[in-house]
Design a protein around this motif. Structure first.
Motif, PDB file in Angstrom:
ATOM      1  N   LEU A  48      38.992  38.272 -32.711  1.00 41.04           N
ATOM      2  CA  LEU A  48      39.249  38.760 -34.063  1.00 41.04           C
ATOM      3  C   LEU A  48      38.191  39.748 -34.546  1.00 41.04           C
ATOM      4  O   LEU A  48      38.455  40.540 -35.454  1.00 41.04           O
ATOM      5  CB  LEU A  48      39.362  37.585 -35.036  1.00 41.04           C
ATOM      6  N   VAL A  49      36.998  39.696 -33.954  1.00 40.15           N
ATOM      7  CA  VAL A  49      35.985  40.707 -34.290  1.00 40.15           C
ATOM      8  C   VAL A  49      35.904  41.778 -33.208  1.00 40.15           C
ATOM      9  O   VAL A  49      34.924  42.509 -33.107  1.00 40.15           O
ATOM     10  CB  VAL A  49      34.599  40.076 -34.557  1.00 40.15           C
ATOM     11  N   LYS A  50      36.955  41.838 -32.372  1.00 31.40           N
ATOM     12  CA  LYS A  50      37.164  42.925 -31.402  1.00 31.40           C
ATOM     13  C   LYS A  50      36.287  42.844 -30.162  1.00 31.40           C
ATOM     14  O   LYS A  50      36.033  43.868 -29.515  1.00 31.40           O
ATOM     15  CB  LYS A  50      36.982  44.301 -32.068  1.00 31.40           C
ATOM     16  N   ALA A  51      35.843  41.667 -29.770  1.00 32.96           N
ATOM     17  CA  ALA A  51      35.178  41.530 -28.472  1.00 32.96           C
ATOM     18  C   ALA A  51      36.229  41.646 -27.371  1.00 32.96           C
ATOM     19  O   ALA A  51      37.330  41.109 -27.492  1.00 32.96           O
ATOM     20  CB  ALA A  51      34.461  40.189 -28.380  1.00 32.96           C
ATOM     21  N   ALA A  52      35.894  42.343 -26.282  1.00 32.32           N
ATOM     22  CA  ALA A  52      36.835  42.563 -25.188  1.00 32.32           C
ATOM     23  C   ALA A  52      37.053  41.276 -24.400  1.00 32.32           C
ATOM     24  O   ALA A  52      36.112  40.507 -24.175  1.00 32.32           O
ATOM     25  CB  ALA A  52      36.311  43.663 -24.263  1.00 32.32           C
ATOM     26  N   SER A  53      38.270  41.057 -23.956  1.00 32.39           N
ATOM     27  CA  SER A  53      38.602  39.839 -23.215  1.00 32.39           C
ATOM     28  C   SER A  53      37.758  39.685 -21.959  1.00 32.39           C
ATOM     29  O   SER A  53      37.356  38.566 -21.603  1.00 32.39           O
ATOM     30  CB  SER A  53      40.091  39.829 -22.856  1.00 32.39           C
ATOM     31  N   ALA A  54      37.498  40.781 -21.248  1.00 34.94           N
ATOM     32  CA  ALA A  54      36.705  40.708 -20.021  1.00 34.94           C
ATOM     33  C   ALA A  54      35.296  40.215 -20.315  1.00 34.94           C
ATOM     34  O   ALA A  54      34.723  39.425 -19.542  1.00 34.94           O
ATOM     35  CB  ALA A  54      36.660  42.075 -19.341  1.00 34.94           C
ATOM     36  N   LYS A  55      34.712  40.652 -21.417  1.00 36.29           N
ATOM     37  CA  LYS A  55      33.368  40.199 -21.804  1.00 36.29           C
ATOM     38  C   LYS A  55      33.394  38.733 -22.236  1.00 36.29           C
ATOM     39  O   LYS A  55      32.445  37.978 -21.971  1.00 36.29           O
ATOM     40  CB  LYS A  55      32.826  41.077 -22.930  1.00 36.29           C
ATOM     41  N   ILE A  56      34.477  38.338 -22.903  1.00 34.73           N
ATOM     42  CA  ILE A  56      34.619  36.931 -23.290  1.00 34.73           C
ATOM     43  C   ILE A  56      34.657  36.051 -22.046  1.00 34.73           C
ATOM     44  O   ILE A  56      33.943  35.044 -21.955  1.00 34.73           O
ATOM     45  CB  ILE A  56      35.895  36.724 -24.133  1.00 34.73           C
ATOM     46  N   ALA A  57      35.469  36.436 -21.076  1.00 35.73           N
ATOM     47  CA  ALA A  57      35.582  35.659 -19.842  1.00 35.73           C
ATOM     48  C   ALA A  57      34.247  35.578 -19.120  1.00 35.73           C
ATOM     49  O   ALA A  57      33.861  34.514 -18.611  1.00 35.73           O
ATOM     50  CB  ALA A  57      36.637  36.280 -18.930  1.00 35.73           C
TER      51      ALA A  57
END
Length: 453
Positions: free
Chosen positions: A295-304
């Motif tokens: 929701l604050v626009k962090a990229a999915s790849a970085k989240i993973a």
């Protein structure tokens, strides 16, 4: 606000970490600060030294009514109940009484992600912080996690994302505090030694939403029925997380992956196999963190990447050691029965469980079913031992210990190869320890002594 505070008389009630931090912030802003604590001078020697260095006034041993009556503003530490007679009188006479969180929010720059719930707050707050750092955000973590929010004010900027853990106590006096993203992980029975009812406790948690508008974001546990009731009162945009069911907006587990969904758009963020943390409750914590981060626009790849690397935090299902095939886990942060249930659910069987401490008005019978199913022996410790023994009588063999060393020794003796010794007390720590961290460290030291025996 700086100008408004300059020369104003501000009373801080409570001389613990957040109280001292609030005092220092107000002192820097030019306020006439005084701190009141009813503990003795001997108990507060270090804190008094801190105040003396800054020439901040203080009173100890009792709360003087005249100190409250003469204050223009009163800031309450989270450990101090608003039921305190002096505070009740101040409120009746129209004094402004606010929490340390409220004070900080009036000066803090940047976005705020607020995290509350009965259990999982520290893990989720820490994970959101790690995700956002990995994604390149400028991040500060504070609040109930051991860093007073007022201490982060000077380091904040318009680019900062402040990830804030919030207890129910910190949410009691927040007339304007408004997180951009507010998460409630769960609401289960806790702190009934401070609140008149579960409903009063739940309302304190739900205060996190009260100042939000339709420009803000709310993240809620889809499976928690308590969070379904107040939906009409929540003005912010609502997102959900679940480990059991698909949600229309938010993050859910599909049996293989954690999926972030917005309407018809779905993206697999991370597979369960890539997650290090044990237990369904941690799957929920991770789903909540993913939702906030996206929701604050962090990229999915970085989240993973961040979730894969995240090993958890101290005192939360922390693997301490393995001795002769027996694993020792420290879940000292399990200070209520729901947290202990979640810890028990993380292991299939063969548990030697260390329970006890200072009772918070809990009903320990809710543990009966899982204890019968998964626990082979109970070790009881602390003030609540007799109550727990009475409520859980006859389910599994039980021993009572007089110290953490003795509890660890008893548990080791009762365990067999392949078993788990689990410290998940379901109680507060203040009967024998300074806090849950102190209790967890004592357990780890006892395990180390077992290793070196």
């Amino acid at each position: 606000m700086n100008t408004l505070l300059h020369g104003k008389k501000v009373l801080i009630v409570g001389m613990a970490r957040s109280g001292l931090s609030a005092a220092e912030l107000l002192w820097k802003k030019g306020a006439k600060v005084a701190v009141s604590d009813r503990r003795s001078r001997q108990e507060l020697e270090k804190e008094i030294g801190f105040l003396r260095e800054r020439e901040i006034s203080y009173e100890v041993g009792a709360h003087r009514e005249e100190s409250f009556a003469s204050a223009d503003l009163i800031v309450v530490s989270p450990g101090v109940s608003l039921r305190l007679p002096q505070l009740q009188q101040a409120i009746r006479t129209g004094k402004e009484v606010i929490s340390e969180i409220e004070l900080a929010s009036r000066f803090l720059q940047g976005k705020v992600i607020g995290v509350t719930g009965s259990n999982g707050k520290t893990t989720t707050t820490s994970l959101i912080g790690e995700i956002l750092k990995t994604a390149g955000f400028q991040v500060q973590i504070g609040g109930n996690i051991g860093v007073a929010l007022t201490s982060l004010v000077d380091r904040s900027s318009t680019e900062t994302v402040n990830v804030v853990e919030l207890s129910s106590f910190q949410l009691e006096a927040i007339p304007t505090f408004r997180p951009d993203v507010a998460l409630v992980l769960n609401v289960t029975s806790d702190h009934l030694d401070r609140y008149d009812s579960f409903e009063a406790y739940a309302q304190a948690k739900l205060n996190i939403f009260k100042n939000q508008t339709n420009f803000d974001l709310a993240v809620l546990n889809f499976e928690d029925q308590t969070l379904r009731r107040p939906l009409d009162a929540i003005r912010s945009r609502k997102f959900w997380f679940s480990a059991d069911n698909e949600v229309e907006q938010g993050t859910y587990f599909d049996g293989k992956d954690l999926i972030f969904r917005l309407g018809d758009k779905r993206e697999a963020v991370i597979s369960k196999e890539s997650i290090r943390l044990r237990g369904k409750h941690n799957l929920e914590n991770i789903a909540a963190a993913i939702t906030a981060a996206r929701l604050v626009k962090a990229a999915s790849a970085k989240i993973a990447q961040a979730v894969t690397q995240f090993q958890g935090v101290e005192h939360r299902l922390e693997l301490v050691a393995e001795i002769e095939g027996i694993q020792f886990y420290n879940d000292s942060k399990a200070t209520n029965t729901d947290a202990t249930l979640k810890a028990l659910e993380a292991f299939e069987a063969g548990i030697v469980l260390i329970l006890g401490g200072r009772d918070k008005g809990s009903d320990f019978t809710v543990l009966s079913s899982l204890i019968k199913e998964r626990v082979r022996h109970l070790i009881l410790l602390g003030e609540a031992s007799e109550k727990i023994k009475l409520q859980l009588s006859g389910i599994v063999p039980t021993l009572q210990a007089g110290s953490m060393d003795e509890a660890a020794r008893f548990a080791f003796k009762q365990a067999a190869k392949g078993d788990v010794v689990l410290l998940a007390p379901a109680c507060a720590s203040f009967d024998m320890f300074q806090n849950y961290e102190h209790r967890g460290r004592a357990f780890k030291e006892s395990v180390t002594r077992l290793m070196n025996r």
